[in-house]
Motif scaffolding. Structure first.
Motif, mmCIF file in Angstrom:
data_model
loop_
_atom_site.group_PDB
_atom_site.id
_atom_site.type_symbol
_atom_site.label_atom_id
_atom_site.label_comp_id
_atom_site.label_asym_id
_atom_site.label_seq_id
_atom_site.Cartn_x
_atom_site.Cartn_y
_atom_site.Cartn_z
ATOM 1 N N THR A 48 55.432 20.839 -25.099
ATOM 2 C CA THR A 48 54.583 22.015 -24.958
ATOM 3 C C THR A 48 53.123 21.624 -24.810
ATOM 4 O O THR A 48 52.416 22.103 -23.907
ATOM 5 N N ALA A 49 52.653 20.755 -25.710
ATOM 6 C CA ALA A 49 51.239 20.370 -25.690
ATOM 7 C C ALA A 49 50.880 19.643 -24.402
ATOM 8 O O ALA A 49 49.854 19.925 -23.779
ATOM 9 N N LEU A 50 51.733 18.704 -23.979
ATOM 10 C CA LEU A 50 51.435 17.952 -22.760
ATOM 11 C C LEU A 50 51.482 18.845 -21.535
ATOM 12 O O LEU A 50 50.637 18.737 -20.632
ATOM 13 N N GLY A 51 52.463 19.744 -21.469
ATOM 14 C CA GLY A 51 52.549 20.644 -20.330
ATOM 15 C C GLY A 51 51.325 21.539 -20.210
ATOM 16 O O GLY A 51 50.744 21.689 -19.126
ATOM 17 N N LEU A 52 50.912 22.139 -21.328
ATOM 18 C CA LEU A 52 49.713 22.972 -21.309
ATOM 19 C C LEU A 52 48.480 22.157 -20.947
ATOM 20 O O LEU A 52 47.601 22.612 -20.192
ATOM 21 N N HIS A 53 48.403 20.942 -21.479
ATOM 22 C CA HIS A 53 47.256 20.079 -21.213
ATOM 23 C C HIS A 53 47.154 19.767 -19.720
ATOM 24 O O HIS A 53 46.074 19.857 -19.122
ATOM 25 N N LEU A 54 48.270 19.401 -19.118
ATOM 26 C CA LEU A 54 48.263 19.057 -17.699
ATOM 27 C C LEU A 54 47.886 20.252 -16.824
ATOM 28 O O LEU A 54 47.053 20.141 -15.916
ATOM 29 N N ILE A 55 48.472 21.403 -17.093
ATOM 30 C CA ILE A 55 48.272 22.567 -16.232
ATOM 31 C C ILE A 55 46.839 23.078 -16.322
ATOM 32 O O ILE A 55 46.161 23.279 -15.300
ATOM 33 N N PHE A 56 46.326 23.262 -17.527
ATOM 34 C CA PHE A 56 45.001 23.860 -17.669
ATOM 35 C C PHE A 56 43.890 22.856 -17.372
ATOM 36 O O PHE A 56 42.821 23.250 -16.891
ATOM 37 N N ALA A 57 44.126 21.578 -17.639
ATOM 38 C CA ALA A 57 43.143 20.581 -17.227
ATOM 39 C C ALA A 57 43.063 20.510 -15.708
ATOM 40 O O ALA A 57 41.970 20.359 -15.134
ATOM 41 N N ALA A 58 44.201 20.636 -15.027
ATOM 42 C CA ALA A 58 44.208 20.615 -13.565
ATOM 43 C C ALA A 58 43.445 21.809 -13.002
ATOM 44 O O ALA A 58 42.650 21.670 -12.062
ATOM 45 N N ALA A 59 43.674 22.994 -13.555
ATOM 46 C CA ALA A 59 42.965 24.179 -13.065
ATOM 47 C C ALA A 59 41.469 24.068 -13.307
ATOM 48 O O ALA A 59 40.646 24.454 -12.455
ATOM 49 N N TRP A 60 41.085 23.521 -14.447
ATOM 50 C CA TRP A 60 39.678 23.372 -14.819
ATOM 51 C C TRP A 60 38.981 22.356 -13.907
ATOM 52 O O TRP A 60 37.984 22.653 -13.254
ATOM 53 N N LEU A 61 39.517 21.151 -13.864
ATOM 54 C CA LEU A 61 38.937 20.089 -13.064
ATOM 55 C C LEU A 61 38.995 20.420 -11.574
ATOM 56 O O LEU A 61 38.010 20.273 -10.835
ATOM 57 N N GLY A 62 40.153 20.860 -11.110
ATOM 58 C CA GLY A 62 40.331 21.121 -9.688
ATOM 59 C C GLY A 62 39.464 22.253 -9.187
ATOM 60 O O GLY A 62 38.925 22.188 -8.066
ATOM 61 N N GLY A 63 39.307 23.302 -9.982
ATOM 62 C CA GLY A 63 38.464 24.409 -9.545
ATOM 63 C C GLY A 63 37.043 23.985 -9.282
ATOM 64 O O GLY A 63 36.437 24.355 -8.262
ATOM 65 N N LEU A 64 36.485 23.163 -10.171
ATOM 66 C CA LEU A 64 35.112 22.701 -9.994
ATOM 67 C C LEU A 64 34.987 21.775 -8.788
ATOM 68 O O LEU A 64 34.037 21.883 -7.999
ATOM 69 N N ALA A 65 35.944 20.854 -8.634
ATOM 70 C CA ALA A 65 35.892 19.933 -7.500
ATOM 71 C C ALA A 65 36.017 20.676 -6.177
ATOM 72 O O ALA A 65 35.318 20.351 -5.195
#
Length: 654
Positions: free
Chosen positions: A190-207
């Motif tokens: 659960t923790a890793l899945g949430l970490h991957l998904i929301f980190a991707a949205a955060w980082l990717g949106g800015l880039a």
């Protein structure tokens, strides 16, 4: 100068990320030669490098699709550019995932690259029969499908499902993370899945904003960045919470923070804190200044700095996956039956005290309940500031319903449901009947449609997506009272007497699906009976009572079948946990049938009472409406009716 900065932003992310990866590998020893069967330097460095490329490409893919769906006007040039970024990122993601699977095979087997049949057969077996290989094969295939769809699809509604598929591509990665097969396996996934998904949205949106900014005028850029900033705040909270859970599972205690793994975690924490500060600067000062002056210089320098810290976090995250954790992750030589089946030791005997004090936290539902309460209160506060009223009891019902959902998914029920069918059934009945009975009268859809601001630039915010969902053909079908009642009744048989029950019991993803399914089906059924939110069709009150009685009769028959049954459902699970306390497995299952029959009657009675009250109020409103109409028209309707009777009588007389 600004053009250089726009190019330097994404380049900084990649460059700093690779530099951070090399530093982190040196600190943690993730690329150190292995004493036995070393796969070679190419594999030792290639595997974390390809893993980092997978993470960065996933960020571009998910971030671009998120901006397309929620922030960028479809008629703008930036919309097509963002889709091109999504397609290109998905292509890189696919290739990087394929290389990661290949390097994983070389790392696990320590075999040299060759082109003979033995090597190819071994690789084929790894990709099709071994869980790690299957995960990377699934990731590669999903990435390839997303790549094609990003090129081919331009309809915004269809792109929503493409975005869901892009998010799903990270699930196989989460299932193969650290702590697989050890205590805390479900929490780690659960923790890793949430970490991957929301980190991707955060980082990717800015880039992606940095990449497409040239096609966006400053006023539109302010809107896009403001919308992204709201999403980034949510991502920051989720990434911080999931990161804490992951670190706690793998480090265990504060004295292990000075280990190589702990040092890498501390660096990631520092980068996260810096990113939180940058986000606060964006929300408080930079966006406002950008809108007032139209000058982008300070805005872009802040983005470059933010992307640099995101690169540090990305590099250290990839290295952490290759670094030994302080808490051993090997499976113990001797395990109890409960540990073999569930990954956790057998809980203490079920007593009232243990039921109320034992906890098994599920981060997904902690966040869902927390955000649900906060957003609802924010909506009510916005209405009050505008001068609109919202009944207080609806707020109380919503909070009570989410607190009940929190306890069902994190408290004693979540502890004992893996070992006792009766507790599983208790949780099922609570999720499908008690929780919706509190949430539906709160009218969350009505509140959202009134509180969320309408957009007029062609983009779809939450209000627009909710309206689209409510008026969609799918919603028209499943929200139909008859369909909702059939789904509510037949899902019992479809779940417990098919392989779905085994999947939901043995697999963590299946368990989460089960919670969502019970919650949605119950919500639709209660909404059809007493809901206040807009739906395409509502049954007359007499038929609502008939639907309720028919559905509950089916529930009662199901409960009686379990009570009188002598065959144990999932005998190799509930009968093999090694439980040495409480009643036998078959007696516990029969008790679960009693729960399905008896406890289900309490919400049924409440539903029938509410339907009767609403029926009575509806009749009173209709009577008052007719009285007002009669006073206003001088009882014209009654006069016309009497005149009609007189004409009929005269005709009969003739």
């Amino acid at each position: 100068m600004l053009r250089v900065v726009r190019i330097a932003g994404p380049a900084t992310l990649v460059g700093v990320g690779f530099a951070a990866l090399l530093v982190a590998l040196a600190i943690g020893g993730g690329a150190a030669p292995q004493l036995l069967e070393d796969p070679g330097a190419v594999v030792r460095f290639g595997l974390p490098t390809s893993t980092m490329l997978v993470n960065l490409a996933a960020s571009g893919m998910i971030g671009a699709l998120g901006l397309v769906l929620f922030a960028i006007p479809p008629a703008s040039a930036a919309y097509g550019r963002a889709l091109d970024v999504a397609a290109g990122s998905a292509a890189v993601f696919t290739v990087a995932a394929a290389f990661t699977g290949f390097f994983s095979y070389l790392s696990v087997t320590a075999r040299a690259l060759s082109f003979d049949d033995t090597f190819s057969q071994g690789l084929g077996q790894f990709l099709t029969q071994i869980a790690l290989g299957q995960a990377w094969l699934q990731t590669t295939l999903i990435g390839a499908v997303v790549t094609v769809l990003c090129f081919a699809v331009r309809n915004q509604t269809a792109l929503f499902f493409v975005g869901l598929l892009a998010v799903a591509s990270l699930i196989p990665m989460a299932q193969q993370g650290h702590a697989a097969g050890t205590t805390g396996h479900d929490a780690a996934i659960t923790a890793l899945g949430l970490h991957l998904i929301f980190a991707a949205a955060w980082l990717g949106g800015l880039a992606v904003i940095a990449l497409i900014s040239r096609q966006i005028e400053t006023p539109k850029l302010v809107d896009i960045v403001t919308r992204y900033s709201s999403v980034a705040l949510i991502c920051f909270i989720v990434v911080a919470a999931s990161g804490y859970v992951s670190a706690e599972l793998r480090i265990g205690s504060l004295d292990r923070l000075l280990t190589p793994y702990g040092l890498l975690v501390l660096v990631k924490v520092g980068a996260l804190i810096a990113l939180g500060v940058f986000g606060a600067l964006h929300r408080r000062f930079v966006i406002k200044k950008l809108g007032d002056t139209g000058r982008r210089r300070h805005f872009w320098w802040l983005i470059v700095a933010e992307l640099a810290f995101m690169g540090i976090a990305s590099g250290f995250a990839a290295a952490l996956a290759r670094t030994a954790t302080p808490v051993p992750e090997t499976v113990p030589a001797t395990q109890t039956a409960a540990e073999i089946l569930t990954g956790s030791p057998l809980p203490p005997e079920l007593t009232t005290a243990n039921f109320l004090t034992q906890w098994n936290f599920d981060l997904i539902w902690i966040l869902v309940c927390g955000f649900g309460i906060v957003f609802y209160l924010m909506g009510v506060l916005r209405l009050r500031r505008r001068g609109d009223r919202w009944p207080w009891y609806r707020t109380v019902l919503w909070i009570a319903g989410l607190l009940m959902l929190f306890y069902v998914t994190n408290g004693g029920l979540n502890v004992y449901e893996k070992y006792l069918f009766s507790m599983h059934m208790f949780g099922h009945m609570t999720l499908s009947m008690a929780v919706p009975l509190l949430l539906v009268p709160a009218g969350p859809v009505t509140l959202a449609l009134r509180a969320i601001r309408k957009r007029d630039d062609g983009t779809r915010g939450m209000r627009e997506w909710i309206l689209l969902a409510v008026h969609s053909r799918a919603a028209t079908v499943i929200a139909n009272p008859i369909v909702a009642g059939v789904l509510f009744a037949t899902s019992l048989v479809a779940f417990y007497y098919t392989p779905l029950f085994r999947w939901a019991t043995e697999d963590h993803i299946g368990h989460e699906w089960m919670i969502v399914h019970f919650l949605i089906v119950g919500y639709l059924f209660v909404q059809a009976l007493i809901g206040i939110d807009p739906v395409p069709y509502k049954l007359p009150y007499p038929f609502r009572l008939l639907l309720l009685l028919a559905t509950m009769a089916f529930h009662a028959f199901f409960g009686l079948a379990l009570m009188s049954g002598t065959g144990l459902l999932l005998a190799d699970w509930f009968g093999a946990t090694g439980r040495d306390w409480g009643v036998s497995a078959i007696e516990d299952q029969q008790a679960g049938g009693g729960i399905a029959w008896s406890i289900g009657e309490i919400p049924t009675f409440i539903l029938a009472l509410v339907v009767a009250i609403q029926w009575s109020r509806s009749d009173k409103k209709e009577t008052k409406r007719r009285d007002r109409n009669a006073d206003r028209t001088g009882e014209a309707e009654l006069g016309e009716y009497n005149a009609m009777l007189e004409k009929l009588a005269a005709r009969d007389g003739r």
